[in-house]
Design a protein around this motif. Sequence first.
Motif, PDB file in Angstrom:
ATOM      1  N   ALA A  19     -15.211  11.345  15.305  1.00 18.67           N
ATOM      2  CA  ALA A  19     -16.233  12.029  16.188  1.00 18.67           C
ATOM      3  C   ALA A  19     -17.963  11.007  16.010  1.00 18.67           C
ATOM      4  CB  ALA A  19     -16.565  13.226  15.877  1.00 18.67           C
ATOM      5  N   THR A  20     -18.337  11.097  14.416  1.00 14.83           N
ATOM      6  CA  THR A  20     -19.535  10.435  14.194  1.00 14.83           C
ATOM      7  C   THR A  20     -20.085   9.029  15.501  1.00 14.83           C
ATOM      8  OG1 THR A  20     -19.765  12.128  12.186  1.00 14.83           O
ATOM      9  CG2 THR A  20     -20.669  10.156  12.649  1.00 14.83           C
ATOM     10  N   ARG A  21     -18.809   8.389  15.043  1.00 16.93           N
ATOM     11  CA  ARG A  21     -18.733   6.984  15.623  1.00 16.93           C
ATOM     12  C   ARG A  21     -18.689   6.782  16.683  1.00 16.93           C
ATOM     13  NH1 ARG A  21     -18.300   3.101  11.367  1.00 16.93           N
ATOM     14  NH2 ARG A  21     -17.132   1.711  12.987  1.00 16.93           N
ATOM     15  N   SER A  22     -17.941   8.025  16.754  1.00 19.21           N
ATOM     16  CA  SER A  22     -18.254   7.414  18.016  1.00 19.21           C
ATOM     17  C   SER A  22     -19.995   7.967  19.452  1.00 19.21           C
ATOM     18  CB  SER A  22     -17.166   8.733  19.181  1.00 19.21           C
ATOM     19  OG  SER A  22     -17.486   8.606  20.407  1.00 19.21           O
ATOM     20  N   ASN A  23     -20.243   8.846  18.307  1.00 18.80           N
ATOM     21  CA  ASN A  23     -21.644   9.188  18.587  1.00 18.80           C
ATOM     22  C   ASN A  23     -22.374   7.995  18.464  1.00 18.80           C
ATOM     23  OD1 ASN A  23     -23.638  10.969  19.194  1.00 18.80           O
ATOM     24  ND2 ASN A  23     -24.046  11.346  17.519  1.00 18.80           N
ATOM     25  N   PHE A  24     -22.030   7.106  17.270  1.00 17.40           N
ATOM     26  CA  PHE A  24     -23.100   6.453  17.334  1.00 17.40           C
ATOM     27  C   PHE A  24     -23.053   5.499  18.452  1.00 17.40           C
ATOM     28  CE2 PHE A  24     -25.142   7.819  13.508  1.00 17.40           C
ATOM     29  CZ  PHE A  24     -26.426   7.558  12.715  1.00 17.40           C
ATOM     30  N   ALA A  25     -21.661   4.777  18.405  1.00 21.15           N
ATOM     31  CA  ALA A  25     -21.298   3.903  19.968  1.00 21.15           C
ATOM     32  C   ALA A  25     -22.471   4.607  21.115  1.00 21.15           C
ATOM     33  CB  ALA A  25     -19.589   3.901  20.669  1.00 21.15           C
ATOM     34  N   ASP A  26     -21.766   5.990  21.610  1.00 21.74           N
ATOM     35  CA  ASP A  26     -22.658   6.004  22.434  1.00 21.74           C
ATOM     36  C   ASP A  26     -24.030   5.986  22.939  1.00 21.74           C
ATOM     37  OD1 ASP A  26     -19.926   6.393  23.997  1.00 21.74           O
ATOM     38  OD2 ASP A  26     -20.026   9.188  23.400  1.00 21.74           O
ATOM     39  N   ILE A  27     -25.260   6.834  21.486  1.00 21.15           N
ATOM     40  CA  ILE A  27     -26.474   6.393  21.239  1.00 21.15           C
ATOM     41  C   ILE A  27     -26.881   4.806  21.917  1.00 21.15           C
ATOM     42  CG2 ILE A  27     -27.999   6.061  19.744  1.00 21.15           C
ATOM     43  CD1 ILE A  27     -26.931   8.662  18.493  1.00 21.15           C
ATOM     44  N   VAL A  28     -25.714   4.293  21.201  1.00 18.75           N
ATOM     45  CA  VAL A  28     -26.128   2.354  21.752  1.00 18.75           C
ATOM     46  C   VAL A  28     -26.394   2.292  23.336  1.00 18.75           C
ATOM     47  CG1 VAL A  28     -25.568   0.165  21.808  1.00 18.75           C
ATOM     48  CG2 VAL A  28     -25.410   1.167  19.659  1.00 18.75           C
ATOM     49  N   GLY A  29     -25.486   3.078  24.142  1.00 18.57           N
ATOM     50  CA  GLY A  29     -25.750   2.769  25.592  1.00 18.57           C
ATOM     51  C   GLY A  29     -26.673   3.339  25.847  1.00 18.57           C
ATOM     52  N   GLU A  30     -27.380   4.759  25.350  1.00 21.11           N
ATOM     53  CA  GLU A  30     -28.321   5.740  25.556  1.00 21.11           C
ATOM     54  C   GLU A  30     -29.583   4.265  25.684  1.00 21.11           C
ATOM     55  OE1 GLU A  30     -28.957   9.301  23.699  1.00 21.11           O
ATOM     56  OE2 GLU A  30     -26.515   9.889  24.111  1.00 21.11           O
ATOM     57  N   ILE A  31     -29.620   3.439  24.737  1.00 18.25           N
ATOM     58  CA  ILE A  31     -30.635   2.708  23.941  1.00 18.25           C
ATOM     59  C   ILE A  31     -30.481   1.465  24.781  1.00 18.25           C
ATOM     60  CG2 ILE A  31     -31.551   0.936  22.127  1.00 18.25           C
ATOM     61  CD1 ILE A  31     -30.324   2.966  20.245  1.00 18.25           C
ATOM     62  N   ALA A  32     -29.900   1.163  25.249  1.00 16.77           N
ATOM     63  CA  ALA A  32     -29.684   0.156  26.920  1.00 16.77           C
ATOM     64  C   ALA A  32     -29.959   0.572  27.713  1.00 16.77           C
ATOM     65  CB  ALA A  32     -27.839  -0.571  26.341  1.00 16.77           C
ATOM     66  N   GLU A  33     -30.298   2.029  27.909  1.00 13.34           N
ATOM     67  CA  GLU A  33     -29.775   2.170  29.520  1.00 13.34           C
ATOM     68  C   GLU A  33     -31.615   2.343  29.441  1.00 13.34           C
ATOM     69  OE1 GLU A  33     -29.768   3.848  33.102  1.00 13.34           O
ATOM     70  OE2 GLU A  33     -28.226   2.675  31.744  1.00 13.34           O
ATOM     71  N   GLU A  34     -32.102   3.310  28.366  1.00 10.67           N
ATOM     72  CA  GLU A  34     -34.051   3.410  28.661  1.00 10.67           C
ATOM     73  C   GLU A  34     -34.092   2.075  27.754  1.00 10.67           C
ATOM     74  OE1 GLU A  34     -36.876   6.238  25.976  1.00 10.67           O
ATOM     75  OE2 GLU A  34     -34.641   6.544  26.501  1.00 10.67           O
TER      76      GLU A  34
END
Length: 275
Positions: A218-233
């Motif tokens: 869950a923690t790793r998956s969350n970090f993976a999604d956060i990279v997507g948030e950074i890329a979007e912003e």
Amino acid sequence: DSWLEIYTENDNIAYPNENDQIVGVSEGTLKLKIVADETYYDELTINVLSDDLFNKSFKIEKARMQGKSMIVLGDSISDNTESAYTNKQYFWCEQLADKFDMTLYDYAISGSTTGYCKGLVSRDDSFKYIVGTHVVNKKEVQTDIAKSDYAFIYFGNNDCTYNSEIGQIGDINNYNYLEKESFKGSYSYIISKLREINPNIKIICLSLSYSTWGPNDATRSNFADIVGEIAEECNTKFVYIYDLWNSSTFSTYCPDGIHPYTKGYELIVNRILES
């Protein structure tokens, strides 16, 4: 004795300059007419995109990347000198560069985090000098950034392992990048430095991949999604690779739970080429 002329139907959207290069003016769609010898012609539909949209939506393909150059920033998953393997593997960045005959500048460093991380630095203060925010400020790295057409960022494995603070985009600047902990801030700082040095560079951010090493799924998956948030912003291209293998298949592609074998790297390259 042949000649070629290019016409556009709306110069307010795009027009051909004196070298017959198509120059975009504003967002929109229009017809492009190409005439040869007054006998043959063809028409193409072209789309003019904003810089922000183009930075997210460009296609990774041979026509664009053949013979170009790429720089890589990251950790051991991209460090092609990595000695964690019993046998040398064919890294994803090597495969991609070879496929398109690209020049590869690989500045990924095994063990590094995206930015300053208290959990890492407390082990050995010298570690902070291999983190991404410092690497992107090294003179030799900046020289190669200026020469690169593409930049790939593949960070997060060690940030996740050392429980780095997520923080916010904008947390990190030129004065605090060696002392303030913020995953989002450090990652976005690296993106901003790439663009500061080379405004035309096209940036691709890769998510974390599935791993049995370190924190729970869950923690790793969350970090993976956060990279997507950074890329979007930050208006960069994002490639999600967390789902390439899982708890049932990782032994085939990533036997030690973190470092992919050549088979795993091939999956990463294929996902990049699909994006």
